[in-house]
Scaffold this motif. Structure first.
Motif, PDB file in Angstrom:
ATOM      1  N   ALA A  40       0.807  -1.220   0.000  1.00 59.11           N
ATOM      2  CA  ALA A  40       0.000   0.000   0.000  1.00 59.11           C
ATOM      3  C   ALA A  40       0.839   1.269   0.000  1.00 59.11           C
ATOM      4  O   ALA A  40       2.027   1.263   0.320  1.00 59.11           O
ATOM      5  N   ASP A  41       0.179   2.375  -0.366  1.00 57.68           N
ATOM      6  CA  ASP A  41       0.777   3.706  -0.256  1.00 57.68           C
ATOM      7  C   ASP A  41       0.464   4.318   1.107  1.00 57.68           C
ATOM      8  O   ASP A  41       1.280   5.017   1.694  1.00 57.68           O
ATOM      9  N   VAL A  42      -0.755   4.034   1.577  1.00 58.87           N
ATOM     10  CA  VAL A  42      -1.223   4.529   2.874  1.00 58.87           C
ATOM     11  C   VAL A  42      -1.731   3.338   3.667  1.00 58.87           C
ATOM     12  O   VAL A  42      -2.423   2.468   3.128  1.00 58.87           O
ATOM     13  N   VAL A  43      -1.391   3.308   4.962  1.00 62.33           N
ATOM     14  CA  VAL A  43      -1.790   2.194   5.829  1.00 62.33           C
ATOM     15  C   VAL A  43      -2.636   2.732   6.971  1.00 62.33           C
ATOM     16  O   VAL A  43      -2.196   3.595   7.740  1.00 62.33           O
ATOM     17  N   LEU A  44      -3.866   2.248   7.068  1.00 62.70           N
ATOM     18  CA  LEU A  44      -4.774   2.664   8.138  1.00 62.70           C
ATOM     19  C   LEU A  44      -4.785   1.609   9.232  1.00 62.70           C
ATOM     20  O   LEU A  44      -5.021   0.427   8.963  1.00 62.70           O
TER      21      LEU A  44
END
Length: 241
Positions: free
Chosen positions: A68-72
């Motif tokens: 991923a580019d962003v991890v929540l």
């Protein structure tokens, strides 16, 4: 953008997957690959019924984070250390969003006048409160506990703490909430501002650096108590001037 939702099989994870899956590539993360893939298929099916051609996949947490580019981080407070240890190799140079709130009911203790502050463990049941409270972590907030566990070049943002999970996952409901965003980098905060706006009815509000996270995190138990005691459902926040 490719977004990994660690804890994506839970109630709040479902909401983010359904909302962001309309515009972004989403990876549902779980400790169990089969569970992640089953939930991803479920979410794709829901969005298909609403006319969206979604690209939601599922995988184990560490692989989801690495791709991923962003991890929540949509996980429980008690899972922070073990989860980050598991996914840390895939977080280098990425943006991590924490929605973690350390709140409990069993740890809220009311001490009546005349009762010693050091209540014996076997007597604590007699003094438990009937409301939820914010359990302040030693570092000051969940986000501040997460920060030193991340790779050096990872940018941490805390946000979305006060978004009701049930309404987020219900695509028939029009949302109307403000989202407090805390972080030390305007680059990462601007990206999160965009992700907030990608959910119709959501407005991002800049709260300050990561050290202000406790202010936002602690609103969640307040909202839960308001809802329970006033016979309301899924209470959120809106700032007016």
């Amino acid at each position: 953008m490719k977004i990994a939702i660690i804890g994506g099989t839970g109630s709040i994870g479902k909401g983010f997957a359904l909302r962001w899956g309309q515009k972004h590539q989403v990876i549902v993360g779980s400790r169990e690959q089969e569970k992640a893939r089953a939930k991803a298929a479920e979410y794709n099916g829901i969005l298909k019924d609403y006319g969206f051609k979604a690209d939601i996949s599922g995988d184990v947490n560490e692989k989801a984070a690495s791709e991923a580019d962003v991890v929540l981080l949509a996980i429980r407070y008690g899972q922070i250390a073990s989860t980050i240890e598991q996914i840390k190799p895939g977080l280098e140079g990425k943006i991590v969003i924490s929605v973690v709130v350390p709140m409990e009911k069993d740890r809220c203790i009311i001490v009546p006048e005349g009762v010693p502050l050091e209540i014996p463990t076997n007597s604590r049941e007699d003094y438990k409160a009937d409301y939820f409270c914010y359990v302040t972590p030693p570092a000051g907030s969940a986000a501040q506990e997460i920060a030193p566990l991340l790779p050096e070049r990872t940018e941490l943002v805390s946000a979305f703490h006060n978004v009701p999970a049930a309404k987020l996952a219900n695509l028939d409901i029009e949302l109307n909430y403000d989202v407090g965003v805390c972080g030390n980098s305007m680059h990462s905060k601007n990206i999160v501002f965009g992700l907030v706006r990608d959910i119709p009815g959501m407005r991002p509000m800049d709260i300050g650096p990561i050290e202000t996270s406790s202010m936002v995190e602690s609103i969640t138990p307040l909202l839960v108590n308001v809802a329970i005691r006033n016979h309301m459902k899924d209470v959120g926040i809106k700032f007016v001037d």
